[in-house]
Design a protein around this motif. Structure first.
Motif, PDB file in Angstrom:
ATOM      1  N   GLN A   1      -2.102  -8.938 -11.999  1.00 10.47           N
ATOM      2  CA  GLN A   1      -1.035  -9.761 -12.907  1.00 10.47           C
ATOM      3  C   GLN A   1       0.355  -9.430 -12.323  1.00 10.47           C
ATOM      4  N   ARG A   2       0.505  -8.846 -10.931  1.00 17.93           N
ATOM      5  CA  ARG A   2       1.622  -8.872 -10.342  1.00 17.93           C
ATOM      6  C   ARG A   2       2.258  -9.685  -9.784  1.00 17.93           C
ATOM      7  N   TYR A   3       2.552 -11.115 -10.509  1.00 14.57           N
ATOM      8  CA  TYR A   3       3.066 -12.361 -10.033  1.00 14.57           C
ATOM      9  C   TYR A   3       4.605 -11.974  -9.468  1.00 14.57           C
ATOM     10  N   ASP A   4       5.372 -10.910 -10.199  1.00 12.22           N
ATOM     11  CA  ASP A   4       6.491 -10.673  -9.798  1.00 12.22           C
ATOM     12  C   ASP A   4       6.627 -10.249  -8.015  1.00 12.22           C
ATOM     13  N   LEU A   5       5.431  -9.500  -7.490  1.00  7.36           N
ATOM     14  CA  LEU A   5       5.490  -9.344  -5.929  1.00  7.36           C
ATOM     15  C   LEU A   5       5.139 -10.532  -5.397  1.00  7.36           C
ATOM     16  N   VAL A   6       4.299 -11.456  -5.966  1.00 10.87           N
ATOM     17  CA  VAL A   6       3.991 -12.624  -5.184  1.00 10.87           C
ATOM     18  C   VAL A   6       5.272 -13.641  -5.066  1.00 10.87           C
ATOM     19  N   ILE A   7       6.093 -13.526  -6.092  1.00  9.24           N
ATOM     20  CA  ILE A   7       7.008 -14.597  -5.926  1.00  9.24           C
ATOM     21  C   ILE A   7       8.124 -13.739  -4.721  1.00  9.24           C
ATOM     22  N   ALA A   8       8.541 -12.607  -4.882  1.00 10.51           N
ATOM     23  CA  ALA A   8       9.287 -12.073  -4.041  1.00 10.51           C
ATOM     24  C   ALA A   8       8.690 -12.271  -2.569  1.00 10.51           C
ATOM     25  N   LEU A   9       7.589 -11.896  -2.303  1.00 10.30           N
ATOM     26  CA  LEU A   9       7.236 -12.142  -0.876  1.00 10.30           C
ATOM     27  C   LEU A   9       7.155 -13.817  -0.611  1.00 10.30           C
TER      28      LEU A   9
ATOM     29  N   LEU B   1       0.892  -1.095  -0.032  1.00  9.32           N
ATOM     30  CA  LEU B   1       0.084   0.058  -0.009  1.00  9.32           C
ATOM     31  C   LEU B   1       0.789   1.112   0.044  1.00  9.32           C
ATOM     32  N   ALA B   2       2.107   1.292   1.012  1.00  4.30           N
ATOM     33  CA  ALA B   2       2.984   2.424   0.624  1.00  4.30           C
ATOM     34  C   ALA B   2       3.551   2.931  -0.445  1.00  4.30           C
ATOM     35  N   ALA B   3       3.642   1.534  -1.004  1.00  6.48           N
ATOM     36  CA  ALA B   3       4.399   1.686  -2.751  1.00  6.48           C
ATOM     37  C   ALA B   3       3.262   2.412  -3.569  1.00  6.48           C
ATOM     38  N   GLY B   4       2.059   2.578  -3.301  1.00  4.86           N
ATOM     39  CA  GLY B   4       1.013   2.780  -4.353  1.00  4.86           C
ATOM     40  C   GLY B   4       0.299   1.955  -4.877  1.00  4.86           C
ATOM     41  N   VAL B   5       0.275   0.652  -4.347  1.00  4.98           N
ATOM     42  CA  VAL B   5      -0.377  -0.499  -5.040  1.00  4.98           C
ATOM     43  C   VAL B   5      -1.692  -0.305  -4.405  1.00  4.98           C
ATOM     44  N   PRO B   6      -2.895  -0.339  -5.122  1.00  7.06           N
ATOM     45  CA  PRO B   6      -4.187  -0.350  -4.852  1.00  7.06           C
ATOM     46  C   PRO B   6      -4.565  -1.222  -3.583  1.00  7.06           C
ATOM     47  N   PRO B   7      -5.609  -0.980  -2.678  1.00  9.93           N
ATOM     48  CA  PRO B   7      -5.788  -1.883  -1.662  1.00  9.93           C
ATOM     49  C   PRO B   7      -6.189  -3.525  -2.459  1.00  9.93           C
ATOM     50  N   VAL B   8      -7.005  -3.444  -3.361  1.00  3.52           N
ATOM     51  CA  VAL B   8      -7.484  -4.677  -3.576  1.00  3.52           C
ATOM     52  C   VAL B   8      -6.494  -5.660  -4.121  1.00  3.52           C
ATOM     53  N   ALA B   9      -5.486  -4.951  -5.133  1.00  7.61           N
ATOM     54  CA  ALA B   9      -4.328  -5.575  -5.717  1.00  7.61           C
ATOM     55  C   ALA B   9      -3.299  -5.927  -4.753  1.00  7.61           C
ATOM     56  N   ALA B  10      -3.121  -5.162  -3.568  1.00  4.02           N
ATOM     57  CA  ALA B  10      -2.063  -5.508  -2.351  1.00  4.02           C
ATOM     58  C   ALA B  10      -2.695  -6.729  -1.886  1.00  4.02           C
ATOM     59  N   SER B  11      -4.043  -6.721  -1.321  1.00  3.85           N
ATOM     60  CA  SER B  11      -4.569  -7.754  -0.912  1.00  3.85           C
ATOM     61  C   SER B  11      -4.412  -9.268  -1.510  1.00  3.85           C
ATOM     62  N   ALA B  12      -4.783  -8.948  -2.813  1.00  4.31           N
ATOM     63  CA  ALA B  12      -4.656 -10.141  -3.473  1.00  4.31           C
ATOM     64  C   ALA B  12      -3.334 -10.832  -3.803  1.00  4.31           C
ATOM     65  N   THR B  13      -2.285  -9.792  -3.779  1.00  2.00           N
ATOM     66  CA  THR B  13      -1.066 -10.242  -4.086  1.00  2.00           C
ATOM     67  C   THR B  13      -0.337 -10.830  -2.629  1.00  2.00           C
ATOM     68  N   VAL B  14      -0.903 -10.279  -1.817  1.00  2.00           N
ATOM     69  CA  VAL B  14      -0.229 -10.815  -0.381  1.00  2.00           C
ATOM     70  C   VAL B  14      -0.571 -12.176   0.062  1.00  2.00           C
ATOM     71  N   HIS B  15      -2.011 -12.227  -0.294  1.00  2.00           N
ATOM     72  CA  HIS B  15      -2.902 -13.395  -0.112  1.00  2.00           C
ATOM     73  C   HIS B  15      -2.393 -14.625  -1.005  1.00  2.00           C
ATOM     74  N   MET B  16      -2.109 -14.297  -2.199  1.00  3.60           N
ATOM     75  CA  MET B  16      -1.351 -15.508  -3.187  1.00  3.60           C
ATOM     76  C   MET B  16      -0.315 -15.805  -2.598  1.00  3.60           C
ATOM     77  N   ALA B  17       0.702 -14.827  -1.946  1.00  8.28           N
ATOM     78  CA  ALA B  17       2.094 -15.516  -1.826  1.00  8.28           C
ATOM     79  C   ALA B  17       1.679 -16.098  -0.270  1.00  8.28           C
ATOM     80  N   GLU B  18       0.887 -15.593   0.453  1.00 11.81           N
ATOM     81  CA  GLU B  18       0.717 -16.222   1.760  1.00 11.81           C
ATOM     82  C   GLU B  18       0.088 -17.647   1.822  1.00 11.81           C
ATOM     83  N   THR B  19      -0.586 -17.914   0.800  1.00 12.21           N
ATOM     84  CA  THR B  19      -1.096 -19.249   0.730  1.00 12.21           C
ATOM     85  C   THR B  19       0.170 -20.346   0.804  1.00 12.21           C
TER      86      THR B  19
END
Length: 197
Positions: free
Chosen positions: A160-168, A1-19
């Motif tokens: 489509q930010r799978y790069d963020l998913v892989i990093a997390l 969120l601090a980097a400017g990612v919208p809330p829905v995209a941030a939550s989706a990205t974090v939870h895909m990695a968290e799975t």
């Protein structure tokens, strides 16, 4: 969120990695004996229901408006847990009303992009559950909560930010076994203070 990612995209990205990271965490906590089975069973289903509803609501509402309320709850709970660290630590006691906590934790987790652990763990500790079991059981249930959120997002939101998913994912999977080991070996009062902070 601090980097400017919208809330829905941030939550989706974090939870895909968290799975994946919560899966590693659940296995680690189970292998170290940190999971209390009756508590797990009372948390997981309500948590999954709240998570599914929260993920759907986030695609329809502005998650930003909920942040101050969630932050306020967490500050109050942190202070309460810190105060508990100065009292006698009670033996494990699973409250009957754990279901609503699981539902609320799942809802907050999906809407806020995270929060299952920060809502459930301090609340359980405040109710007298030893930190080792509060942390381990919450983390084990989080796998199912996160999986529910990720599946809901797959059907309701396209990101489509799978790069963020892989990093997390990389950092989280490596850290999970270390976290489980620490939860087992840290003295209860120290763990309570750390969770409160």
């Amino acid at each position: 969120l601090a980097a400017g990612v919208p809330p829905v995209a941030a939550s989706a990205t974090v939870h895909m990695a968290e799975t994946f990271t919560t899966g590693a965490s659940a296995v680690s906590h189970h292998s170290f004996g940190n999971v209390h089975s009756p508590l797990f069973k009372r948390l997981v289903i309500p948590g999954m229901i709240g998570a599914g509803i929260g993920a759907y609501v986030l695609t329809e509402l502005d998650g930003e408006m909920l942040k101050p309320w969630i932050a306020g709850y967490l500050v109050l709970m942190g202070v309460y847990v810190l105060l508990k660290s100065f009292r006698e630590i009670n033996p494990i006691h699973v409250e009957k009303r754990v279901g609503p906590l699981g539902f609320f934790g799942g809802l907050v987790d999906a809407i806020g992009g995270g929060g299952w652990g920060t809502v459930c763990t301090p609340t359980l500790i405040a109710r007298g559950v030893p930190p080792r079991y509060a942390i381990g059981t919450t983390n084990a249930a989080e796998f199912f909560v996160t999986l529910t959120i990720s599946i809901t997002f797959l059907f309701t939101f396209d990101w489509q930010r799978y790069d963020l998913v892989i990093a997390l994912l990389g950092g989280g999977v490596l850290a999970a076994p270390l976290g489980a080991w620490v939860a087992k070996h840290v003295p209860p009062r120290t763990a309570i203070i750390a969770v409160g902070l």
